[in-house]
Design a protein around this motif. Structure first.
Motif, PDB file in Angstrom:
ATOM      1  N   ASP A 216       0.845  -1.197   0.000  1.00  0.00           N
ATOM      2  CA  ASP A 216       0.000   0.000   0.000  1.00  0.00           C
ATOM      3  C   ASP A 216       0.881   1.248   0.000  1.00  0.00           C
ATOM      4  O   ASP A 216       2.117   1.144  -0.069  1.00  0.00           O
ATOM      5  CB  ASP A 216      -0.998  -0.012   1.172  1.00  0.00           C
ATOM      6  CG  ASP A 216      -0.310   0.026   2.527  1.00  0.00           C
ATOM      7  OD1 ASP A 216       0.888   0.407   2.582  1.00  0.00           O
ATOM      8  OD2 ASP A 216      -0.945  -0.318   3.532  1.00  0.00           O
ATOM      9  N   GLU A 217       0.255   2.417   0.137  1.00  0.00           N
ATOM     10  CA  GLU A 217       1.040   3.647   0.021  1.00  0.00           C
ATOM     11  C   GLU A 217       2.040   3.813   1.161  1.00  0.00           C
ATOM     12  O   GLU A 217       2.976   4.590   1.082  1.00  0.00           O
ATOM     13  CB  GLU A 217       0.115   4.874  -0.111  1.00  0.00           C
ATOM     14  CG  GLU A 217      -0.726   5.213   1.096  1.00  0.00           C
ATOM     15  CD  GLU A 217      -2.063   4.450   1.143  1.00  0.00           C
ATOM     16  OE1 GLU A 217      -2.973   4.935   1.834  1.00  0.00           O
ATOM     17  OE2 GLU A 217      -2.199   3.381   0.521  1.00  0.00           O
ATOM     18  N   HIS A 218       1.850   3.023   2.256  1.00  0.00           N
ATOM     19  CA  HIS A 218       2.817   3.101   3.361  1.00  0.00           C
ATOM     20  C   HIS A 218       3.882   2.005   3.249  1.00  0.00           C
ATOM     21  O   HIS A 218       4.654   1.771   4.177  1.00  0.00           O
ATOM     22  CB  HIS A 218       2.104   2.938   4.702  1.00  0.00           C
ATOM     23  CG  HIS A 218       0.937   3.857   4.874  1.00  0.00           C
ATOM     24  ND1 HIS A 218       1.093   5.208   5.032  1.00  0.00           N
ATOM     25  CD2 HIS A 218      -0.398   3.616   4.878  1.00  0.00           C
ATOM     26  CE1 HIS A 218      -0.106   5.759   5.136  1.00  0.00           C
ATOM     27  NE2 HIS A 218      -1.026   4.824   5.034  1.00  0.00           N
ATOM     28  N   GLY A 219       3.876   1.291   2.134  1.00  0.00           N
ATOM     29  CA  GLY A 219       4.863   0.229   1.952  1.00  0.00           C
ATOM     30  C   GLY A 219       4.525  -1.028   2.748  1.00  0.00           C
ATOM     31  O   GLY A 219       5.397  -1.831   3.070  1.00  0.00           O
ATOM     32  N   ARG A 220       3.227  -1.182   3.095  1.00  0.00           N
ATOM     33  CA  ARG A 220       2.825  -2.349   3.900  1.00  0.00           C
ATOM     34  C   ARG A 220       1.719  -3.108   3.192  1.00  0.00           C
ATOM     35  O   ARG A 220       1.183  -2.644   2.193  1.00  0.00           O
ATOM     36  CB  ARG A 220       2.285  -1.864   5.250  1.00  0.00           C
ATOM     37  CG  ARG A 220       3.320  -1.210   6.119  1.00  0.00           C
ATOM     38  CD  ARG A 220       2.764  -1.014   7.508  1.00  0.00           C
ATOM     39  NE  ARG A 220       1.651  -0.079   7.499  1.00  0.00           N
ATOM     40  CZ  ARG A 220       1.699   1.155   7.994  1.00  0.00           C
ATOM     41  NH1 ARG A 220       2.809   1.595   8.514  1.00  0.00           N
ATOM     42  NH2 ARG A 220       0.642   1.934   7.970  1.00  0.00           N
ATOM     43  N   TYR A 221       1.350  -4.251   3.754  1.00  0.00           N
ATOM     44  CA  TYR A 221       0.148  -4.921   3.282  1.00  0.00           C
ATOM     45  C   TYR A 221      -0.595  -5.509   4.469  1.00  0.00           C
ATOM     46  O   TYR A 221      -0.006  -5.844   5.491  1.00  0.00           O
ATOM     47  CB  TYR A 221       0.442  -6.004   2.235  1.00  0.00           C
ATOM     48  CG  TYR A 221       1.418  -7.062   2.658  1.00  0.00           C
ATOM     49  CD1 TYR A 221       2.780  -6.901   2.451  1.00  0.00           C
ATOM     50  CD2 TYR A 221       0.974  -8.237   3.260  1.00  0.00           C
ATOM     51  CE1 TYR A 221       3.679  -7.875   2.835  1.00  0.00           C
ATOM     52  CE2 TYR A 221       1.867  -9.224   3.646  1.00  0.00           C
ATOM     53  CZ  TYR A 221       3.219  -9.033   3.438  1.00  0.00           C
ATOM     54  OH  TYR A 221       4.110  -9.986   3.819  1.00  0.00           O
ATOM     55  N   GLU A 222      -1.895  -5.559   4.321  1.00  0.00           N
ATOM     56  CA  GLU A 222      -2.776  -5.987   5.395  1.00  0.00           C
ATOM     57  C   GLU A 222      -2.954  -7.510   5.272  1.00  0.00           C
ATOM     58  O   GLU A 222      -3.431  -7.993   4.238  1.00  0.00           O
ATOM     59  CB  GLU A 222      -4.118  -5.255   5.189  1.00  0.00           C
ATOM     60  CG  GLU A 222      -5.254  -5.624   6.083  1.00  0.00           C
ATOM     61  CD  GLU A 222      -4.963  -5.381   7.540  1.00  0.00           C
ATOM     62  OE1 GLU A 222      -5.361  -6.233   8.343  1.00  0.00           O
ATOM     63  OE2 GLU A 222      -4.314  -4.358   7.861  1.00  0.00           O
ATOM     64  N   PRO A 223      -2.546  -8.292   6.308  1.00  0.00           N
ATOM     65  CA  PRO A 223      -2.637  -9.754   6.170  1.00  0.00           C
ATOM     66  C   PRO A 223      -4.030 -10.237   5.749  1.00  0.00           C
ATOM     67  O   PRO A 223      -4.142 -11.153   4.940  1.00  0.00           O
ATOM     68  CB  PRO A 223      -2.279 -10.277   7.552  1.00  0.00           C
ATOM     69  CG  PRO A 223      -1.459  -9.198   8.170  1.00  0.00           C
ATOM     70  CD  PRO A 223      -1.922  -7.901   7.575  1.00  0.00           C
ATOM     71  N   ALA A 224      -5.084  -9.598   6.279  1.00  0.00           N
ATOM     72  CA  ALA A 224      -6.440 -10.074   5.940  1.00  0.00           C
ATOM     73  C   ALA A 224      -6.674 -10.012   4.435  1.00  0.00           C
ATOM     74  O   ALA A 224      -7.484 -10.763   3.897  1.00  0.00           O
ATOM     75  CB  ALA A 224      -7.492  -9.258   6.679  1.00  0.00           C
ATOM     76  N   LEU A 225      -5.956  -9.112   3.755  1.00  0.00           N
ATOM     77  CA  LEU A 225      -6.189  -8.940   2.323  1.00  0.00           C
ATOM     78  C   LEU A 225      -5.017  -9.430   1.472  1.00  0.00           C
ATOM     79  O   LEU A 225      -5.043  -9.313   0.240  1.00  0.00           O
ATOM     80  CB  LEU A 225      -6.461  -7.454   2.026  1.00  0.00           C
ATOM     81  CG  LEU A 225      -7.588  -6.825   2.846  1.00  0.00           C
ATOM     82  CD1 LEU A 225      -7.667  -5.335   2.592  1.00  0.00           C
ATOM     83  CD2 LEU A 225      -8.916  -7.490   2.535  1.00  0.00           C
TER      84      LEU A 225
END
Ligand code: GLC
Length: 507
Positions: A216-225
């Motif tokens: 994502d724009e913060h360089g992270r990803y959400e495990p649920a997705l």
């Protein structure tokens, strides 16, 4: 038709390390649980889910296993387990075990063989990849922080660990791994356990191409997705196999821990066509804002999303998250317990929440959790106002501090006090058992004044109405009915601040 026990009953999530220590090492054990079964029967729960007690170096407190079919000496012996199971069954209590299939301990003999050489037959039981550009094979993250890959110098490859580096992920694409874990299940089912809570089911399979997660724009990803590190469609087939094994033993239940905040279609997808999980754990109450409108909207959406053949479930606390009384604040505890125990679906009650137990501050020098911040919700059960809260002998050192408030908040004091949270929880459990509308009635949201959550539980034999004032001000109740139970002492007049009431509606 009779409802299965796991639909009718309440499950008590029991963190063995912190329940009762009988051998004086400061860590709760299986004989400690056995010694407290009479108390649990008195309370009125139907099943206990035991946190992992298998052989383990305890780097993640039992979620890092070296032998899935033996008891760690810290907790007792297999004979202690058999005794606990027999004593629980004698009292009509079911016993659910925590099954940890995604990873083992780094010290498991399987991993020792796997890391020994690239040619070892166990090599493929875990997930090994070559470095890419001198670094990890892709951008996957461990839930515990940092890269999910650790380089093993000996063979020059990285192994995958979705959690701690000491918890290498098994390769569930390998048929022998699946068979080995099936055997583990059969071992315990044969001994008579009533089911499993399966740890982290959405992590079992990974993308075959090991593609990077989109950031994502913060360089992270959400495990649920997340798309590649977890949440693979094939996981559902694996769950079907686990369910078949479970179903070969009548009356057993298969519960699964899934990612928090899963979108509803994904969460309910884990039921399959009644051929996967009986109960994919619904963690949403831990995350939605504690306001009537938001709660009402979610509860209704979830109730409608659960397939007809399937059964809902509810959780308000866990060993991984700050305690209910701390998250919501002490004023909300009773209404929250009333919500948990009057919704449609199986409630899971986290040990100590029946006392309104709060997080216990753990000074840095006494911290034990290798991840950050889970210790305060895992502290010893306060049984008495005495030394070590009666959790362990006075001369022992409990593995986590017992906290100062056990002096007034403890089982003994609350059991003797008709106005205590414990007595109230017991009354709720009794109400749930004796009113079929609470176990099997439908759920219908009811419009209510702002800040008040109201719903009906209707059954051919009786209709109940539950009203929960989640605000700090009194609210007039525009409903008529016979009050059956209140979070407060009196059941008449306007709803007091934070009061909840269960009422029977006259037809
Ligand atoms: C689950 C457990 C947690 C553990 C993790 C890794 O989330 O609830 O306590 O650390 O899995 O096994």
């Amino acid at each position: 038709m009779e409802l299965s026990w796991w639909k009718r009953g309440t499950i008590y999530h029991l963190y063995v390390r912190s329940f009762a220590d009988t051998d004086g090492d400061g860590v709760g054990d299986l004989p400690g649980v056995t010694a407290r079964l009479d108390h649990l029967s008195w309370l009125g729960i139907d099943a206990i889910w035991l946190s992992p007690f298998y052989r383990s170096p305890q780097r993640d407190f039992g979620y890092d296993i070296t032998d899935h079919t033996d008891v760690d000496p810290l907790f007792g012996t297999l004979a202690d387990f058999d005794h606990l199971l027999a004593e629980a069954h004698r009292r009509g209590l079911r016993v659910i075990l925590d099954l940890v299939p995604n990873h083992t301990s780094i010290d498991h003999p399987w991993f020792a063989a796997s890391r020994a050489s690239r040619e070892d037959p166990r090599r493929e039981w875990y997930i090994w990849r070559d470095p890419v550009d001198g670094g990890p094979p892709n951008n996957w993250r461990a839930v515990t922080g940092g890269s999910a890959w650790t380089l093993d110098e000996r063979t020059g490859q990285y192994y995958l660990h979705s959690f701690l580096p000491e918890q290498p992920d098994l390769n569930w694409r390998h048929p022998e791994v699946r068979l080995a874990m099936h055997e583990v299940m059969r071992f315990w089912l044969e001994r008579g356990v009533d089911g499993f809570r399966v740890d982290m089911v959405d992590y079992l399979l990974k993308d075959e191409l090991f593609r990077d997660e989109p950031l994502d724009e913060h360089g992270r990803y959400e495990p649920a997705l997340a798309r590649y590190q977890l949440n693979q469609a094939g996981t559902l087939d694996l769950l079907r196999e686990l369910r078949e094994i479970t179903d070969a033993y009548p009356g057993r239940v298969l519960i699964g821990e899934v990612e928090y905040r899963l979108p509803l279609p994904r969460l309910t997808g884990y039921y399959g066509h009644d051929d996967m999980l009986h109960l994919p754990i619904n963690f949403w109450l831990l995350f939605i804002p504690w306001r009537a409108a938001e709660l009402q909207a979610f509860i209704t959406d979830y109730d409608r999303a659960v397939p007809e053949h399937a059964w809902p479930n509810w959780v308000l606390g866990s060993h991984d998250i700050s305690r209910m009384a701390t998250r919501l604040g002490p004023d909300h505890v009773r209404a929250a317990l009333m919500l948990l125990l009057t919704l449609r679906g199986t409630p899971v009650l986290y040990y100590g929440d029946e006392l309104g137990m709060t997080d216990v501050p753990v000074p840095a020098c006494q911290a034990r959790d290798p991840w950050e911040g889970r210790d305060p919700a895992r502290t010893p059960m306060p049984w008495t106002s005495g030394p070590n809260a009666g959790f362990c002998p006075p001369e022992a050192q409990p593995w986590l501090p017992v906290g100062a408030d056990h002096v007034h908040r403890n089982v003994t004091a609350q059991a003797a006090d008709p106005r205590s949270t414990l007595t109230f929880t017991r009354a709720l459990l009794d109400l749930r058992r004796t009113h079929c509308a609470l176990s099997r009635g439908s759920y219908e949201p009811v419009p209510a004044p702002e800040g008040v959550l109201a719903y009906r539980r209707d059954h051919p034999d009786e209709d109940l109405l539950i009203v929960l004032n989640l605000t700090g001000s009194p609210v007039a109740v525009p409903f008529r009915g016979t009050p059956l139970l209140s979070t407060h002492e009196e059941t008449a007049g306007p709803l007091r601040p934070h009061e909840g009431r269960v009422m029977e509606i006259m037809r």
